[in-house]
Design an enzyme around this catalytic site. Structure first.
Site, short mmCIF file in Angstrom:
data_model
loop_
_atom_site.label_atom_id
_atom_site.label_comp_id
_atom_site.label_asym_id
_atom_site.label_seq_id
_atom_site.Cartn_x
_atom_site.Cartn_y
_atom_site.Cartn_z
N GLY A 11 0.84 -1.21 0.00
CA GLY A 11 0.00 0.00 0.00
C GLY A 11 0.87 1.25 0.00
O GLY A 11 1.84 1.34 0.75
N ARG A 72 0.82 -5.00 -4.98
CA ARG A 72 0.96 -6.20 -4.15
C ARG A 72 1.22 -7.34 -5.15
O ARG A 72 0.53 -7.44 -6.16
CB ARG A 72 -0.30 -6.45 -3.34
CG ARG A 72 -0.69 -5.26 -2.45
CD ARG A 72 -1.72 -5.66 -1.42
NE ARG A 72 -2.30 -4.50 -0.77
CZ ARG A 72 -1.74 -3.83 0.25
NH1 ARG A 72 -0.56 -4.21 0.71
NH2 ARG A 72 -2.34 -2.80 0.79
N ASP A 103 4.95 -4.42 6.06
CA ASP A 103 5.22 -5.80 6.46
C ASP A 103 5.54 -6.74 5.28
O ASP A 103 6.57 -7.44 5.29
CB ASP A 103 3.94 -6.23 7.19
CG ASP A 103 3.97 -7.63 7.68
OD1 ASP A 103 3.37 -8.47 7.02
OD2 ASP A 103 4.60 -7.87 8.72
N THR A 126 4.28 2.86 5.66
CA THR A 126 2.93 2.29 5.79
C THR A 126 2.09 3.15 6.73
O THR A 126 2.55 3.50 7.82
CB THR A 126 2.94 0.83 6.33
OG1 THR A 126 1.61 0.49 6.75
CG2 THR A 126 3.88 0.63 7.50
N ASP A 128 -0.23 2.21 8.43
CA ASP A 128 -0.66 1.41 9.59
C ASP A 128 0.28 1.60 10.79
O ASP A 128 -0.14 1.39 11.92
CB ASP A 128 -0.71 -0.08 9.23
CG ASP A 128 -1.67 -0.37 8.10
OD1 ASP A 128 -2.48 0.52 7.77
OD2 ASP A 128 -1.60 -1.48 7.54
N ASP A 130 2.68 -0.31 11.77
CA ASP A 130 2.72 -1.57 12.52
C ASP A 130 4.07 -2.27 12.47
O ASP A 130 4.17 -3.46 12.80
CB ASP A 130 1.61 -2.51 12.01
CG ASP A 130 1.73 -2.79 10.51
OD1 ASP A 130 2.55 -2.12 9.83
OD2 ASP A 130 1.00 -3.66 10.01
N ARG A 172 -5.41 -2.16 9.19
CA ARG A 172 -5.29 -3.62 9.08
C ARG A 172 -5.49 -4.28 10.45
O ARG A 172 -6.57 -4.18 11.00
CB ARG A 172 -3.93 -4.00 8.48
CG ARG A 172 -3.97 -5.32 7.74
CD ARG A 172 -2.61 -5.66 7.19
NE ARG A 172 -2.25 -4.89 6.03
CZ ARG A 172 -2.57 -5.20 4.78
NH1 ARG A 172 -3.24 -6.29 4.53
NH2 ARG A 172 -2.19 -4.47 3.78
#
Ligand code: F6P
Length: 326
Positions: A11, A72, A103, A126, A128, A130, A172
């Site tokens: 992303g 992706r 990730d 990202t 996110d 994360d 996510r």
């Protein structure tokens, strides 16, 4: 290191362009050639390559998205896909790779390092946020600000029409964006993947509040949050259930991909610029299989394998404050 490749994968995140610019200009400054790899690992497999110079990255520091495009790529998960990617790297005499992404991007890098003995450095990109080994990933600050702007607008209609709003944000499996916007946006409630949620308790609070005259609520839902029955907490279902249980008018909004776009904030641009240069430095120093990041505003370097381990989100203090200030 005579020649390096740079790609963005997974992303997109606002600030990726600033990172590409920094990688290219820092490398060129150090007499290293840079090959831009388009569309992430898919472009590597298909040899979508172009040499980048100082000028190729002019006027992109302020632009969202990624000039290298991103994708992706399921093919890269296969042995054959990886073999083709490695062939492309060898054929084009690329000595090292800078991988910008989340990730999945890092996991691809781990394969290239461990199985195919290539040199790779990761830059966290990202929304996110994360990835381990960094307080912030490129893009998460912009995403939080974008979501907040939208939530502020929803608040206007929520208070005017005296309604409850359930607003779903991205992230996510990680509740970072949701927790940040819940506190920063003055939300009454937040549902997170990291926290068990008591739905009847919330509905009781809504009804009690309503009796006291509190008629509008902002409820933030992280896309990875679950309800006690194990179901994914979708904004639409939650809104319907609230109306059923409280009899009060409720609307849902899914903010979606708007959170991935837009002009990167100052924080994201500065972070991206620092991390781009740091990644090239690491390659120049013969480091491999590492990810760059920042901890307490200092550049931090960890193994790619550590970066993809589950990152802890400290929820309790934020959540307590959200509820006290409701
Ligand atoms: O990882 C970034 C992210 O935007 C997540 O927050 C979200 O779950 C996912 O990507 C959406 O992916 P796609 O754009 O492929 O639907």
């Amino acid at each position: 290191m005579k020649r390096i490749g740079v790609l963005t994968s997974g992303g997109d995140a606002p600030g990726m362009n600033a990172a590409i610019r920094s990688v290219v200009r820092y490398a060129v400054h150090n007499k290293i050639e840079v090959i831009g790899i388009f569309r992430g690992y898919a472009g590597l497999i298909n040899e979508e390559l172009k040499e980048l110079n100082h000028r190729s990255v002019s006027n992109i520091i302020n632009r969202g998205g990624t000039m290298l495009k991103t994708a992706r790529c399921d093919e890269f998960l296969t042995e054959e896909g990886q073999r083709r990617a490695v062939q492309a790297i060898k054929k084009n005499k690329i000595d090292g790779l800078v991988l910008i992404g989340g990730d999945g991007t890092y996991r691809g890098g781990i394969e290239l390092v461990k199985k195919w003995h290539l040199s790779c450095i990761g830059i966290p990109g990202t929304i996110d946020n994360d990835l381990n080994g960094t307080d912030s990933a490129i893009g998460c600050d912009t995403a939080v600000n974008t979501a907040l702007e939208a939530i502020d607008k929803i608040r206007d209609t929520s208070t005017s029409m005296e309604r409850i709003f359930v607003i779903e944000v991205m992230g996510r499996e990680y509740g970072f964006i949701a927790l940040q916007v819940a506190l920063g946006g003055g939300a009454e409630e937040v549902l997170l993947p990291e926290k068990k949620f008591d739905f009847p308790r919330m509905c009781d609070e809504i009804v009690e509040g309503n009796i006291r005259g509190k008629v509008s609520w902002i409820i933030i839902v992280a896309e990875g949050a679950h309800l006690p029955d194990g179901q994914i907490a979708k904004a639409q279902d939650i809104a319907k259930k609230i109306t059923e249980m409280t009899g009060l008018e409720t609307r849902e909004v899914v903010l979606g991909h708007i959170q991935r776009g837009g002009i990167p904030t100052a924080r994201d641009r500065i972070l991206a610029t620092r991390l781009g240069a740091a990644a090239v430095e690491l390659l120049m120093n013969g480091q491999n299989g590492k990810a760059v990041g920042v901890i307490s505003d200092d550049i931090n370097v960890v193994d790619l394998e550590f970066a993809v381990t589950k990152k802890e989100l400290k929820v309790d203090n934020f959540y307590r404050l959200i509820k006290i200030l409701t």
